[in-house]
Scaffold this motif. Structure first.
Motif, short mmCIF file in Angstrom:
data_model
loop_
_atom_site.label_atom_id
_atom_site.label_comp_id
_atom_site.label_asym_id
_atom_site.label_seq_id
_atom_site.Cartn_x
_atom_site.Cartn_y
_atom_site.Cartn_z
N UNK A 88 66.21 -8.18 58.92
CA UNK A 88 67.65 -7.91 59.03
C UNK A 88 68.42 -9.13 59.53
N UNK A 89 67.78 -10.30 59.51
CA UNK A 89 68.49 -11.54 59.83
C UNK A 89 69.41 -11.89 58.66
N UNK A 90 70.43 -12.72 58.89
CA UNK A 90 71.31 -13.12 57.78
C UNK A 90 70.50 -13.70 56.63
N UNK A 91 70.83 -13.28 55.42
CA UNK A 91 70.02 -13.63 54.25
C UNK A 91 70.06 -15.11 53.90
N UNK A 92 71.00 -15.85 54.47
CA UNK A 92 71.09 -17.29 54.19
C UNK A 92 70.57 -18.15 55.33
N UNK A 93 69.94 -17.52 56.35
CA UNK A 93 69.45 -18.23 57.52
C UNK A 93 67.93 -18.30 57.47
N UNK B 27 71.49 -10.44 48.79
CA UNK B 27 72.76 -9.83 48.38
C UNK B 27 73.61 -10.67 47.45
N UNK B 28 73.37 -11.99 47.44
CA UNK B 28 74.20 -12.91 46.64
C UNK B 28 73.34 -14.01 46.03
N UNK B 29 73.80 -14.53 44.90
CA UNK B 29 73.08 -15.65 44.28
C UNK B 29 72.93 -16.82 45.26
N UNK B 30 73.93 -17.00 46.11
CA UNK B 30 73.91 -18.13 47.04
C UNK B 30 72.77 -18.05 48.05
N UNK C 55 66.51 -6.09 45.73
CA UNK C 55 67.64 -6.39 44.85
C UNK C 55 68.42 -5.12 44.50
N UNK C 56 69.71 -5.19 44.65
CA UNK C 56 70.61 -4.14 44.18
C UNK C 56 71.70 -4.79 43.32
N UNK C 57 72.10 -4.11 42.27
CA UNK C 57 73.29 -4.45 41.47
C UNK C 57 73.16 -5.68 40.58
N UNK C 58 72.08 -6.45 40.68
CA UNK C 58 72.02 -7.68 39.90
C UNK C 58 70.63 -7.93 39.34
N UNK C 59 70.47 -7.68 38.05
CA UNK C 59 69.20 -8.01 37.40
C UNK C 59 68.99 -9.53 37.38
N UNK C 60 70.06 -10.28 37.31
CA UNK C 60 69.94 -11.75 37.28
C UNK C 60 69.31 -12.28 38.56
N UNK C 61 69.71 -11.70 39.71
CA UNK C 61 69.12 -12.14 40.98
C UNK C 61 67.64 -11.77 41.02
N UNK C 62 67.29 -10.58 40.50
CA UNK C 62 65.89 -10.17 40.47
C UNK C 62 65.05 -11.13 39.64
N UNK C 63 65.57 -11.50 38.48
CA UNK C 63 64.87 -12.45 37.61
C UNK C 63 64.65 -13.77 38.33
#
Length: 355
Positions: A34-39, A63-66, A86-94
């Motif tokens: 549950x830490x920030x996903x970009x840290x 949660x984001x491409x970034x 992954x939720x809402x984005x098949x591209x992120x899953x790929x």
């Protein structure tokens, strides 16, 4: 496989990194970061803390491409297999499959439909990793959710089963399934139905949105305890609104209570009564804290009565029974030594160290 095999002995074996899941493997303990996903540093620190208490698989939201660069860095340095949530984005899953994910978790209700699912299956196949089909009561496909001729359990099981059949029909069978609700008995009914409909697919069991620690542990122990006793479930997460470390400790406590797996000491302590002449509650809490990170599957007793304590906890590997201003340390019902009240905890830990 014999006709008396438990459901989780008959499921297909899936590898999540180097962790075997299903096919009779020990029930796997996991949690979610549950830490920030970009840290990167924060996530790695949390993984180290989780690994120290026995977590075997961790899941990280993207949660984001970034956040993909951070996810890739975490995967590269993590001592545990990392699942991409992954939720809402098949591209992120790929992309997560290409960046080092040990498994993908996707939700049929929001991944974007079957057409987009195919790209995810292709990416997972190329990476050689499994996919968890994770269905939740709160994010069912709108058409299925609207049906009033089905119970919630039937809707959840139908969603998961249909998706599994689609994936298998496309040649991808390296699958795990979860279908969670916050209602305990709906969750139990769902997993029982999935065991009947998909006996070959490993199941990730859990009660979702179970609440803060007190309520969440009780709800999870009720639902997951029923399932595990029936042999349903290949991996579990006890979801709590708390530090993920507490989730892992709760998982191990539940597995030990069911005599399925043991890792850490089990504390045996009496509920106190008028015969007690020490601060037993305080002593028990001190002992609980001191043994929390021990990697020894011992039974440790803290009893309030010096007369009955060793007898009531005769199966304990080590324990203490307290009297007026003192206590006796015992092992398997036999007295080892007598100590003053202020020395009870240290003496008990000293004896544990000798085991």
């Amino acid at each position: 496989m014999s006709c008396t095999a438990k459901p989780n002995e008959a499921t297909r074996r899936v590898m999540v990194g180097d962790v075997p899941l299903g096919g009779g493997a020990p029930v796997v303990v996991q949690s979610m970061l549950n830490a920030p996903a970009d840290d990167v540093a924060a996530n790695l620190a949390q993984i180290e803390a989780l690994a120290a208490v026995g977590c075997e698989i961790v899941r990280m939201a993207i949660p984001r491409h970034a956040c993909l660069d951070a996810f890739e860095a975490v995967c590269a340095q993590s001592p545990l297999p990392v699942v991409a949530d992954i939720h809402f984005s098949a591209d992120i899953a790929v992309e997560a499959a290409r960046r080092g994910a040990a498994k993908l978790r996707i939700n049929p209700g929001n991944i974007g439909g079957l057409a987009k699912t195919q790209a995810v299956l292709d990416a997972a196949g190329e990476a050689g990793i499994p996919i968890r089909i994770g269905v939740n009561a709160g994010s069912l496909d709108a058409e299925l959710a609207a049906r009033d001729d089905l119970t919630l359990a039937q809707k959840l099981a139908r969603s998961a089963a249909d998706y599994v059949r689609y994936c298998e029909g496309r040649g991808f069978s390296d699958l795990v399934v979860s279908a969670k609700a916050h209602d305990v008995m709906a969750t139990v009914a769902t997993y029982r139905q999935l065991t009947r409909e998909l006996p070959h697919v490993p199941l990730h069991i859990g009660v979702t949105e179970a609440g803060t620690t007190f309520q969440g542990v009780i709800k999870s122990a009720c639902g997951l305890g029923i399932l595990l006793e029936e042999g349903i479930g290949d991996t579990l997460r006890i979801s709590l609104t708390d530090d993920p470390v507490q989730e892992v400790r709760a998982c191990w406590t539940l597995l030990a209570a069911l005599d399925l797996r043991r890792r850490s000491p089990e504390l045996i302590s009496c509920p106190t009564c008028g015969r007690c002449q020490v601060d037993l509650i305080g002593l028990a809490r001190q002992v609980e804290e001191r043994i929390a990170n021990l990697d020894k599957p011992l039974k440790v007793a803290v009893m309030g009565c010096v007369v009955n304590g060793p007898g009531e906890a005769a199966d304990a590997d080590i324990g203490v029974a307290c009297g007026a201003g003192s206590g006796v340390v015992f092992s398997h019902g036999n007295v080892v030594r007598k100590v003053e009240e202020n020395d009870i905890v240290d003496a008990l830990m000293e004896e544990i160290g000798r085991l």
